[in-house]
Design an enzyme around this catalytic site. Structure first.
Site, short mmCIF file in Angstrom:
data_model
loop_
_atom_site.label_atom_id
_atom_site.label_comp_id
_atom_site.label_asym_id
_atom_site.label_seq_id
_atom_site.Cartn_x
_atom_site.Cartn_y
_atom_site.Cartn_z
CB CYS A 30 -0.94 0.01 1.21
SG CYS A 30 -0.08 0.10 2.79
CB CYS A 33 4.90 0.32 1.72
SG CYS A 33 3.78 -1.02 2.20
CG ASP A 438 0.26 16.71 -27.90
OD1 ASP A 438 0.97 17.71 -28.03
OD2 ASP A 438 0.32 15.73 -28.66
CG ASP A 619 -0.13 11.66 -29.84
OD1 ASP A 619 0.15 12.83 -29.53
OD2 ASP A 619 0.03 11.20 -30.98
CG ASP A 623 2.45 14.67 -25.34
OD1 ASP A 623 2.70 15.85 -25.06
OD2 ASP A 623 1.99 14.32 -26.43
#
Length: 746
Positions: A30, A33, A438, A619, A623
């Protein structure tokens, strides 16, 4: 393997005067940690820094070699309850698969045990109201114990180990009350069986484990991240380079061995092995995956070229300016890792609920035990009542409240052509108040098209498409799409820098520059983002306008997103004069062009500093760091593999509607998650007082606990029709085109 037995020599790197090591950490379950490991290591003398990437289960440590040794770091991790070994991408992928396989095995064992123990319990329940003998009942209880105890010991490992680590680090998580409830339920069942009692609760314990493991497996499946990042980056890097020696000869050498100041030769069709400056030669370089620039960039002597760029059509000689881990691609990877580490600290809704819930559960059970003992009841009766309280408040409904909604919403978004890659993406999508797009390949279709195709005579367009099939020019692919399934012409001649020609049916046919096709007036493109290609068929001529076009529903989706109260921004690596018309068509006034990956990261950081929660949609490879740094992110299926790996979801098709569906469905899903948490709370407000008064046995508590789980699941399923309607809804077209402007970006 002990810390001393590990040979770490080949994995240690040095940067800024300190040693650095990447470790794969086992046992992280989790987000808590992260703090436990980082704070636990900070006590080591000589440690410079420790950063945990939870999504990849990787720990990066920097230390002063004069004061600290790697073995001391591994020993400190072992004392904290974690095992570590050098991080290798392939081994990390295998470890992830093994964790999932172990969870599935635990689920299978719990399911098998719960079915068999329940059959035995049904026989006991029926016999208690008929003619079962005490000896037969005890035998059934002991058989149930023989099935339930080893099954719980194996299937409960994910919860037991997590609870033990939480207790050792002096904090509580949801697995602590689960572990207590299971262990006390099994322990009390053994005591009751030894005392020949009518009821034992082995069925409640293993059934609870089965329900909880269902939620854990579901959550793990949706969280599972792709591990192809290193491979995707490697695919963009040239493995070898042609180094030009002092005497002019060429030597094939590994790209990693290049040093600044050396010269390399890059042939057409090859990827550039290092960042460099062109010394000689001319070519067009495709940098779309690196910078987001739409068109190939012409490169001549003195121009800068980045590693990973694709050399199109000319031989270049470069002087290396950056190589090894100092190239732009490596900068992108470092930005990516830093962004992932920031996102991995997101505290999920269920985790926040568990932090408040666990102390209440423990306190209620303890108070019940003490009060019953003080009021003169026996320890046996007090313990039975306390266990009933613990079981009835065991957070099974809480554990299923979130995943149940995730399943329904993920299925709805799948039907809307959006695939989610992480379970908590729905929560973060619902929180988004700003969308950053974008341009290239996101707001526009990925590949250039013939924008004026409807205005070109059909026979000329067909001829142009067939000729384009024989051309190597970068723009020819856009024209070739117009050929459909037609075959290319035979005996086509290519004139470098001009175009292609053939004679078809005795008629001169050409495709290429306007001058090559007989235009004498030097026609100009209609926009800065438009390229002109001419076609000639005998005496007839036409101009084809090649440019990237907006997705068919981009305008409508942008208006509806603005109507939903979201601020829209365009951040692109493309030229500003190519970004401006796209933003104008969409009514987005906040935009910037010509951005590098670090510029996008800085823009997102500025938005975050203003309190904004950003949904990033992009994409390109450039990016990828921004997608990882954003509060939540989406990418089209046509995106680079590395980019898809960092996105929380991938949408299919040529439409932008899945982005709108993501916003609508996620907001609805978050409301349902909160409703389910409310249902669990109301259930406890009713059930706990009854259990405290001794009106609920552990058996009835287990049934009530299962009932609450079914209730929250039914509430999640209730939303399916409404969510489907939202996902399929067409964007409104009556909304005003203006959107909120983010100051400081335009």
């Amino acid at each position: 393997m002990t810390a001393a037995a590990l040979d770490l020599t080949g994995f240690i790197r040095h940067e800024n005067g300190a040693a650095r090591l990447d470790l794969a950490v086992e046992g992280m379950t989790c987000a808590a940690c992260i703090g436990e490991i980082e704070h636990g290591l900070q006590e080591l003398p000589g440690l410079v820094g420790a950063r945990v990437n939870y999504s990849r289960h990787r720990l990066t440590v920097n230390w002063d070699e004069r004061r600290l040794t790697p073995s001391a770091i591994l020993d400190a991790l072992r004392r904290l309850g974690y095992r570590a070994q050098p991080y290798v991408a392939r081994e990390a992928e295998e470890a992830e698969a093994q964790r999932m396989q172990h969870l599935l095995k635990c689920l299978a064992v719990a399911g098998f045990a719960s079915m068999n123990v329940m059959l035995l319990s049904v026989s006991v329940w029926a016999g208690n109201v008929s003619d079962i003998t005490p000896e037969t009942r005890d035998m059934f209880h002991w058989i149930s114990a023989l099935i339930a105890l080893p099954a719980a010991a194996y299937a409960g490992q994910p919860f037991f180990s997590s609870a033990w680590r939480a207790i050792r680090s002096r904090h509580l998580n949801m697995d602590v009350p689960i572990t207590l409830g299971i262990m006390l339920g099994l322990g009390m069942s053994i005591v009751e069986t030894m005392n020949h009692a009518e009821n034992a609760y082995f069925d409640a314990a293993v059934t609870l484990l089965f329900f909880l493991l269902c939620g854990r497996v579901l959550d793990q499946a949706m969280r599972r991240k792709t591990r192809a990042v290193a491979g995707n980056l490697a695919a963009l890097k040239a493995a070898t380079a042609r180094r030009v020696e002092a005497d002019g000869t060429l030597t094939l050498t590994p790209a990693e061995a290049l040093r600044p100041g050396e010269r390399v030769q890059v042939l057409p069709g090859e990827r550039v092995p290092a960042d460099g400056r062109a010394l000689s030669g001319e070519s067009a370089v495709d940098e779309s995956l690196i910078t987001g620039e739409t068109h190939p960039r012409d490169v001549a002597s003195g121009d800068t070229v980045y590693a990973g760029s694709l050399n199109r059509n000319g031989t270049l000689t470069l002087e290396v300016t950056a190589a090894g881990e100092a190239t732009l691609i490596d900068d992108i990877e470092r930005l990516l890792e830093a962004a992932q580490e920031g996102r991995s600290r997101y505290l999920h809704l269920a985790d926040r609920a568990a932090r408040a819930y666990a102390p209440i559960v423990h306190g209620a059970a303890l108070i019940t035990l003490v009060v019953w003992m003080l009021t003169g009841h026996s320890f046996h009766d007090a313990a039975i009542t306390a266990i009933a309280v613990l079981i009835i408040t065991c957070p099974c409904a809480l554990a299923l409240a979130i995943p149940a909604v995730q399943v329904v919403a993920a299925g709805t978004l799948f039907r809307a052509n959006l695939l989610l890659g992480s379970g908590d993406a729905l929560e973060r999508l619902a929180e988004a108040d700003t969308i950053v797009f974008d341009k290239t390949g996101t707001l526009t279709v990925p590949d250039p098209r013939v924008a004026n195709a409807p205005d070109v005579p059909a026979d000329l367009l067909a001829v142009a498409g067939r000729l384009a099939l024989s051309s190597s020019h970068p723009l020819s692919a856009a024209v070739a799409r117009e050929a459909g399934r037609a075959a290319p012409f035979e005996a086509v001649e290519e004139h470098p820098g001009e175009g292609v020609r053939t004679v078809a049916g005795g008629v001169e046919t050409r495709l290429g520059s306007p001058a090559f096709c007989g235009f004498t007036d030097h026609p100009q493109p209609s926009g800065a983002d438009t390229s002109l290609v001419a076609v000639m068929l005998g005496d007839r001529r036409a101009l084809l306008e090649i440019r990237q076009t907006l997705r068919a529903d981009a305008v409508r989706v942008a208006r509806e997103l603005a109507r939903q109260g979201l601020s829209l921004i365009v951040l692109s690596g493309d030229r500003p004069d190519a970004v401006a018309p796209v933003a104008g068509q969409l009514g987005i006034e906040a935009w910037r062009g010509g951005l590098k990956p670090q510029d996008k990261i800085a823009a997102l950081a500025a938005l975050k500093a203003q309190g904004r929660k950003v949904l990033m949609v992009g994409d390109g490879l450039n990016d990828a760091p921004a997608l990882a740094a954003a509060h939540v992110s989406l990418s089209p299926v046509t995106a680079a593999d590395l980019t898809q790996a960092q996105a929380d979801g991938v949408f299919l098709g040529d439409r932008l509607a899945p982005v709108l569906a993501a916003v609508r469905v996620s907001r609805r899903a978050r409301r349902l998650m909160l409703q389910n948490l409310g249902i669990a709370a109301i259930y406890n407000l009713i059930a706990v007082p009854l259990a405290f008064l001794g009106q609920v046995t552990p058996l009835v508590a287990a049934v009530a606990m299962s009932g609450s789980s079914l209730l929250v699941t039914a509430n999640a399923l209730r939303a399916r029709l409404g969510a489907d309607r939202d996902a399929r809804a067409e964007p409104a077209v009556t909304a005003p085109p203006g959107v909120a402007i983010q100051e400081g970006l335009s």
